[in-house]
Design a protein around this motif. Sequence first.
Motif, mmCIF file in Angstrom:
data_model
loop_
_atom_site.group_PDB
_atom_site.id
_atom_site.type_symbol
_atom_site.label_atom_id
_atom_site.label_comp_id
_atom_site.label_asym_id
_atom_site.label_seq_id
_atom_site.Cartn_x
_atom_site.Cartn_y
_atom_site.Cartn_z
ATOM 1 N N GLN A 1 0.834 -1.206 0.000
ATOM 2 C CA GLN A 1 0.000 0.000 0.000
ATOM 3 C C GLN A 1 0.871 1.260 0.000
ATOM 4 N N TRP B 1 -1.095 -1.896 -5.970
ATOM 5 C CA TRP B 1 -2.504 -1.854 -5.575
ATOM 6 C C TRP B 1 -3.161 -3.216 -5.768
ATOM 7 N N GLY C 1 -4.795 -3.700 -2.506
ATOM 8 C CA GLY C 1 -6.090 -3.037 -2.581
ATOM 9 C C GLY C 1 -7.177 -3.949 -3.083
ATOM 10 N N GLN D 1 -9.187 0.455 -5.857
ATOM 11 C CA GLN D 1 -7.805 0.822 -6.147
ATOM 12 C C GLN D 1 -7.399 0.355 -7.545
#
Length: 155
Positions: free
Chosen positions: A4, A42, A46, A50
């Motif tokens: 992240q 991402w 994510g 994202q």
Amino acid sequence: MDHQAMAISLNQRVWSLLEKNDRTAEESDEMVHAAHASLYHWLQAGGPVQQQRGEWILGRVYVVLGIADAALRHAQRVIDLTEKHSSELRDFDHAYAFELMARALELNGDRGKAVDMWDMAQKLGAEIEGPKDREIFEGDLKAIPFAPACSSTVF
């Protein structure tokens, strides 16, 4: 590895290069690599939101660089992700999806469809609830000229 943190850092680097008026060829290459790397991170850290936004920034990079086929490929991915995960995305994500598709279609010479997408982006942009989010979106519309003669409104 903190995926992240890497994604955020790389995304910020992409934006700094996108906003640079006197970008060198080497910096343009770096921008492409950083955008791809940001999306990669991402994808590790994510979710669909994202991923949609990571694909969007890749598409934006390719639009800015005038690389039509890659811009369209990533714009289509953004549209597909937006449709698939509509309820998870924010109102501005929907507007940005159509904005990118309009630019990619224009770059690929499909002005008719580009105008339709641009008009939809503007409609969705006007419906963005947060005034700050709407202001940012409108600024991003103005940052890259889009002025086909048949568009109803041009920022």
